[in-house]
Design an enzyme around this catalytic site. Structure first.
Site, short mmCIF file in Angstrom:
data_model
loop_
_atom_site.label_atom_id
_atom_site.label_comp_id
_atom_site.label_asym_id
_atom_site.label_seq_id
_atom_site.Cartn_x
_atom_site.Cartn_y
_atom_site.Cartn_z
N GLY A 103 40.90 49.88 26.10
CA GLY A 103 39.92 50.25 27.12
C GLY A 103 38.71 49.35 27.04
O GLY A 103 38.46 48.70 26.02
N CYS A 104 37.94 49.31 28.12
CA CYS A 104 36.78 48.43 28.16
C CYS A 104 35.71 48.90 27.16
O CYS A 104 35.18 48.09 26.39
CB CYS A 104 36.21 48.36 29.58
SG CYS A 104 36.00 49.96 30.40
#
Lengths: 345, 345, 345, 345
Positions: free
Chosen positions: B148-149
């Protein structure tokens, strides 16, 4: 009608004072000063106000200013303010100073973070102008040190906890995100459009001069030293400040306890809105208004409290709060001239 | 030339994959799928790519996709991905999945924060695709759970500290600020222009699903449970993520010690740039690039470490990292196709 | 490898040249100059380029520059350029000048709109660097006057009509909207974040110095005087320029005729994309790329043609076009180093 | 106190009406309707107004609405309005309709550009609500067709010229740039943050439905048909509209003649500010205010007049103008509740 002067009217805080005072039903703006634009009509500097503000800027002269006005707002750079304020007070004016020069009780703290203080004799009598926690002193004082924007956004959510033993006062972290108007109208690469737009950055990490201001006020409320870790960030909006605060909880604290504490502390405070759990504040909701909205959530897994506050840095963070202080000093309802409805978008 | 398919090519992460792969010297994009836009030329959905990308979107069919491509990027919603990935693997494709479906080792954690898992047998073999900490596993694996970012932006600055006894692992707070593209291309009031522009807000405070991802990865590195307090915020930029991390220091730690640790940990990592003390990262500096820039400062007064990282959430936070993983899996230099110079503004 | 110098590398056009050249497969950037930042590493001025650009800025010395480089890009203010360019040419360098100093054939026009010209002897030999209309001259020339951003965005859509008798050449109106980077990196209130953000304004209405540039080039193409009414506007984006052009049609002209004319005129031009009727260009589609997208519509009711073009003002409007010119002068394919895929968002 | 209802209160124009009416000293907002949010407190839809607006949304019922209110603002989609307005009028309410349904005298024009009209009998009695040109009719009417934003921004600068023979009425071109709030609160990709931010685009070129509205009103003023070429553009700001107008001059016309005409035409009109030659309007100067600022310049070389106007599309372009109309209908000073000072930034 109260007669008002704004000294340093052409910076953003000064111009915002002019805007607010123009709509104030009990105040009449009679004089504005500007070093840079002396002799020019204010509406030439801020064409938005054409037809609304007819005053010309004049140079600041203490006699002229105090002769014309009952209340003087000084929106000058730090250090410059302390050269003007004593003369205004001596001549009988009431002064609300938007610089940092009269925010500290302890001149040593000021001198450590800013520079030498040349009017430290006035610090004792000056009131810290955060009305929600300092109403009585403001009412009695002739000189107000109007709070910084970051301290306003941090102290309001934290104040109710200072005496309650709900949070560990050694664990407080303040992470703030500010719009660019807080940097003022002076040109700098840091506020040049292309260097800001589509960017995000921290600055003065653990080194910002608003840190000791938060600490002094919170320590006074707590009756003990409250250290603050503070990181400001710049975000590409014109107005708006969002502050996220982290503190370790002491034992088992429920959402209801936190909500009730905040709600009761600010029960009669018209400019603080406590959001029910599940709601989160947004700077859009306070844009152009004098509100401070406060939300919170408990991180149960880490037993940590997260407070989130939003203000318009130019209103509750500066000029709106200054007018609120004036209202209190003048015996007016706090909200006079400050009750404009926020914009939907 | 490696043959590539992108499944779910018309969301922002998918389209960013298309952009990056178009410039990749060793990869040839041969097939793209889209449920919503099946039958349409990609350049009609993204006119920016007219004359650059000539492919049409087709519906996702596992046989067709795996028949055409050596590597498949799946940029699908959580849950949808796990319905497609097993079939692709069975047919011999290597898969880099950008959803959360294959990021966790422990399916119970996934099921607690997301939903039931229908392909949990694959979790063991899947590699968490953060190349700076997981290079060897990525190299050997056929299935990558692309990070995920938010976790990317938090794990990279924290990873070097997990074994060093320099910070208190129970004190970590992650405060992230994200651009709007992270919310994807699906319409919502939360991403409607006027509701975002000139606003700042926190969301999913202490409740975001990227929290357990950070915790699992950092705990594995530390060899003990590392709890994270995590608050994401939305800021009005298209691309960019800035993460500010707070942790209590253990004893007396100097700026040099921290700098040396970070610099040596990432010595041979081309996409991590450690800033010298005094410099602060800015998302503008990594816009469109696969870098993660990391700065830091010690708050001496509170003896607390403050780490600040920036990434482009669509590049190092999603599609650039996915291509970096593909390079590693394919035995190419990590930077192949990812070395475009960042923009000055 | 062609050896390249950029004189004036730290303004936005200069830095964009550095960015593009860094990725150019046939060019090697060997020297950059800056008066303001002489002695400093370029990556200190533009931290985005840390690890990508290792050069230090040096002061501009004509001998040093021409000794080191085959091609020199001069990205200097008007007037300053003409003091440097002759010396570079004399020493054998090929020069692409991004100022207005070598764009005009008629020095009287330059002197009317700019200032006195001190190198007017070079005007005859200089080629106007708009490759889509001036390829052969560019190929043969040693000095290029690289076009202004507004003229590029206006001349490209209008050029095909200059000889066709389809529009009334006395009726042309050019209404342009520009991002803020066109104003450069020099500080000014006009580019101060809060004065631009959420604002829209026209400036230099019917008085902008790009007007005679459009007129000279279009008149040369038409073989008669073509007067232009030109209004530039500033909009709060960093990069991007959209130009809307109005011209009265001569008689009955169909959408097909216009489309076919545009499409055939630019058939082999890789950087001009003609949009089919019904599509409208958007600056987002060309951000960071060297494209000029052109759309159009006929207002049947008024029998008027409306052309709409978009460019990235720093790429096709400045530095990308400059590199395109260099490619042509060096005998390389026009697109060398300029074919990066545009971003989806 | 005048009792007010807003039908369709939760779109942007409706919410802006609520905002303005909340501060109106002679009006009391008693009822608001919303189909989508019936039953919900308004402050839940627009948290900005927490503590300011205490009303709940109810469904629209003609009897209830007209029973409660003297004046009804209908802020509904086109076509929906015409289903509600007749019933309100029959029950004695005065109605200000913000849709296009009652702006045209000629139902054939409406039906050509919009759809079939089911209440065309009311068109004759409805007044076009642009107070600066239609004051007397507005005063006498019970039904106002409140102007569109684009027509307001185009008609105000053009109206003074309609009878003067100074410009060629067949040569008028209107090039408008609008903020995104004009597109309303309904979700669409065209208003999705990442598709708008950092972009610029034209839309509905020579095909926008506000064109016939401009033409009908200007033709009525001129006493002859006035055709308009109109191109709207979308720019990434929330509020604000700038319109640039081009028209060929008839003979020799000086800046003084144009200035005097504009200034005298709007001499007693409090919301129109004519800028002296050399000044250019900026949407920032009217943000949140009911002003229309008008500047101009003559292109001597082409003998063409260029007019530039700015409005806040939600205020003078919609809800502010609607309240101005109500003031006139109610015999109040036009500026009642509309005189808030614009913001400096």
């Amino acid at each position: 009608m109260i007669k008002i002067a704004v000294v340093g009217a052409t910076g953003y805080a000064g111009a915002e004072l002019v805007r607010i005072l123009t709509g104030h039903p009990e105040a009449s703006l009679v004089l504005i000063t500007s070093r840079q634009y002396a002799g020019k009509p204010f509406a030439e500097i801020y064409p938005a106000m054409t037809g609304v503000v007819d005053l010309k800027c004049i140079p600041c002269d203490v006699d002229t200013v105090s002769g014309a006005a009952d209340f003087v707002f000084t929106a000058l750079p730090h250090k410059v303010a302390m050269g003007v304020v004593p003369g205004l007070l001596e001549r009988g004016a009431k002064v609300i100073d938007l610089s940092a020069d009269f925010r500290f009780k302890d001149s040593a703290v000021y001198e450590k973070w800013y520079q030498s203080h040349e009017a430290s004799a006035l610090l004792e009598a000056a009131a810290y102008g955060l009305p929600e926690i300092n109403f009585e002193l403001i009412q009695k004082s002739s000189l107000i040190g109007n709070p910084g924007c970051y301290p306003t956004s941090a102290i309001l959510p934290l104040a109710p906890f200072m005496k309650e033993n709900l949070i560990d006062l050694d664990s407080i972290i303040v992470d703030s995100k500010s719009g660019v108007s807080g940097a003022g109208r002076s040109l700098s690469l840091a506020a040049h459009f292309c260097e800001v737009h589509e960017g995000l950055r921290a600055y003065k990490v653990a080194a910002h001069r608003h840190t000791p201001e938060m600490e002094e006020v919170l320590s006074n409320l707590a009756g003990r030293t409250v250290p603050i870790t503070f990181t400001p960030h710049l975000v590409p909006v014109s107005r708006g400040m969002l502050t996220t605060i982290y503190a370790d909880l002491c034992g088992d604290v429920s959402h209801d306890i936190v909500y009730d504490l905040l709600a009761s502390y600010y029960k009669d405070k018209p400019f603080v809105r406590i959001l029910s759990p599940g709601r989160v504040p947004d700077t859009l909701h306070v844009r152009g208004a004098n509100y401070c909205d406060i939300g919170f959530r408990i991180d149960k897994r880490a037993n940590r409290l997260i407070l989130v506050s939003v203000i318009d840095n130019l209103v509750k963070g500066a000029s709106g709060q200054a007018v609120q202080n004036m209202n209190i000093m003048a015996g007016l309802p706090e909200t006079t001239g400050l009750s404009a409805c926020p914009f939907p978008v």
